[in-house]
Design a protein around this motif. Structure first.
Motif, mmCIF file in Angstrom:
data_model
loop_
_atom_site.group_PDB
_atom_site.id
_atom_site.type_symbol
_atom_site.label_atom_id
_atom_site.label_comp_id
_atom_site.label_asym_id
_atom_site.label_seq_id
_atom_site.Cartn_x
_atom_site.Cartn_y
_atom_site.Cartn_z
ATOM 1 N N LEU A 37 0.822 -1.213 0.000
ATOM 2 C CA LEU A 37 0.000 0.000 0.000
ATOM 3 C C LEU A 37 0.857 1.265 0.000
ATOM 4 C CD1 LEU A 37 -2.795 -0.847 2.594
ATOM 5 C CD2 LEU A 37 -3.013 -0.766 0.115
ATOM 6 N N ASP A 40 -0.180 7.097 1.993
ATOM 7 C CA ASP A 40 -1.461 7.745 2.297
ATOM 8 C C ASP A 40 -2.493 6.731 2.779
ATOM 9 O OD1 ASP A 40 -0.488 10.223 1.617
ATOM 10 O OD2 ASP A 40 -1.165 10.092 -0.473
ATOM 11 N N ARG A 41 -2.537 5.594 2.109
ATOM 12 C CA ARG A 41 -3.501 4.560 2.506
ATOM 13 C C ARG A 41 -3.149 3.989 3.877
ATOM 14 N NH1 ARG A 41 -6.842 2.317 -1.886
ATOM 15 N NH2 ARG A 41 -7.760 4.238 -2.640
ATOM 16 N N GLN A 44 -4.457 5.818 6.873
ATOM 17 C CA GLN A 44 -5.898 5.727 7.108
ATOM 18 C C GLN A 44 -6.298 4.457 7.856
ATOM 19 O OE1 GLN A 44 -7.956 6.257 3.384
ATOM 20 N NE2 GLN A 44 -6.592 7.917 2.777
ATOM 21 N N GLN A 89 -11.474 -2.285 5.627
ATOM 22 C CA GLN A 89 -11.065 -1.072 4.918
ATOM 23 C C GLN A 89 -10.426 -1.420 3.575
ATOM 24 O OE1 GLN A 89 -11.782 2.160 5.817
ATOM 25 N NE2 GLN A 89 -11.099 2.511 3.747
ATOM 26 N N LEU A 90 -9.619 -2.462 3.533
ATOM 27 C CA LEU A 90 -9.014 -2.894 2.270
ATOM 28 C C LEU A 90 -10.085 -3.333 1.280
ATOM 29 C CD1 LEU A 90 -5.900 -4.925 3.496
ATOM 30 C CD2 LEU A 90 -5.916 -2.674 2.423
ATOM 31 N N ASP A 91 -11.116 -4.008 1.789
ATOM 32 C CA ASP A 91 -12.217 -4.442 0.930
ATOM 33 C C ASP A 91 -12.979 -3.245 0.375
ATOM 34 O OD1 ASP A 91 -13.973 -6.431 -0.236
ATOM 35 O OD2 ASP A 91 -15.446 -5.822 1.276
ATOM 36 N N VAL A 92 -13.191 -2.236 1.209
ATOM 37 C CA VAL A 92 -13.869 -1.030 0.747
ATOM 38 C C VAL A 92 -13.060 -0.349 -0.352
ATOM 39 C CG1 VAL A 92 -14.552 1.307 1.442
ATOM 40 C CG2 VAL A 92 -15.195 -0.642 2.848
ATOM 41 N N TRP A 93 -11.742 -0.263 -0.162
ATOM 42 C CA TRP A 93 -10.893 0.366 -1.173
ATOM 43 C C TRP A 93 -10.877 -0.445 -2.461
ATOM 44 C CZ3 TRP A 93 -6.415 1.242 2.724
ATOM 45 C CH2 TRP A 93 -6.644 2.423 3.446
ATOM 46 N N GLU A 94 -10.886 -1.764 -2.316
ATOM 47 C CA GLU A 94 -10.774 -2.618 -3.491
ATOM 48 C C GLU A 94 -12.102 -2.720 -4.239
ATOM 49 O OE1 GLU A 94 -9.640 -7.224 -4.113
ATOM 50 O OE2 GLU A 94 -8.307 -6.071 -2.820
ATOM 51 N N GLY A 96 -15.130 -1.007 -3.276
ATOM 52 C CA GLY A 96 -16.093 0.058 -3.029
ATOM 53 C C GLY A 96 -17.128 -0.411 -2.021
ATOM 54 N N SER A 97 -17.659 0.487 -1.328
ATOM 55 C CA SER A 97 -18.653 0.161 -0.322
ATOM 56 C C SER A 97 -19.973 -0.186 -0.992
ATOM 57 C CB SER A 97 -18.835 1.362 0.611
ATOM 58 O OG SER A 97 -19.930 1.168 1.435
#
Length: 179
Positions: A37, A40-41, A44, A89-94, A96-97
């Protein structure tokens, strides 16, 4: 030693050795993802300072064996981290929510309805009384003109979507100001 099933069941006090190894390998894999990563990521994520420093060090190491050892150390430190929150959080980034995707689809459907039906604007204004009626009507009118113009395009010509997108952005702004 007896082979009584009751005593052997009562002696069980946790997960098997294989299960523990699977969990450790999963944490190691998660650590590898974190090393890949950007800075910046990483900021977070809910990471301890020690873990964050170890990840940054692993990112700087060029030696293959040194990097491998450092990643294993990161995996060891992951035992103390909140792995579920990090995975989420990684799943959301990958991906999307799901909530964001559903909200986006709802806004798109509302925009399409506004472009098709005049009564939809009345319903929208009832839901969002603070909305700028003149601006919305102008966007809808321009969006409808854009749709008509796009029907007459020659093959290979790109459709115009300026007002179509502007209407979406206006709906998104309305939704964010009045959740």
């Amino acid at each position: 030693m007896t082979n009584d099933p009751e005593t052997s069941e009562s002696e069980y006090d946790g997960p098997s050795k294989s299960q523990v190894k699977r969990e450790m390998h999963a944490l190691l894999d998660l650590g590898k993802q974190l090393v890949d990563l950007s800075a910046d990521r990483l900021k977070q994520l809910p990471l301890s300072e020690k873990l964050l420093d170890s990840i940054r060090l692993a990112q700087r190491i060029n030696s293959r064996e040194g990097r491998r050892r450092q990643i294993h150390y990161v995996g060891k430190l992951m035992r103390e981290a909140d792995a579920d929150a990090i995975r989420h959080q990684l799943d959301v980034w990958e991906n999307g929510s799901r909530e964001e995707a559903a909200a986006m689809h709802q806004l798109e459907a509302q925009r399409d309805l506004l472009l098709q039906d005049d009564h939809a604007l009345t319903e929208l204004l009832a839901e969002y009384p603070q909305a700028d009626v003149q601006h919305l009507r102008a966007l809808i009118r321009a969006g409808r003109k854009e749709q008509e113009a796009n029907k007459n395009l020659q093959p290979g010509q790109a459709p115009k979507r300026k007002h179509y997108r502007a209407l979406y952005q206006e709906l998104k702004t309305l939704q964010q100001t009045n959740p």
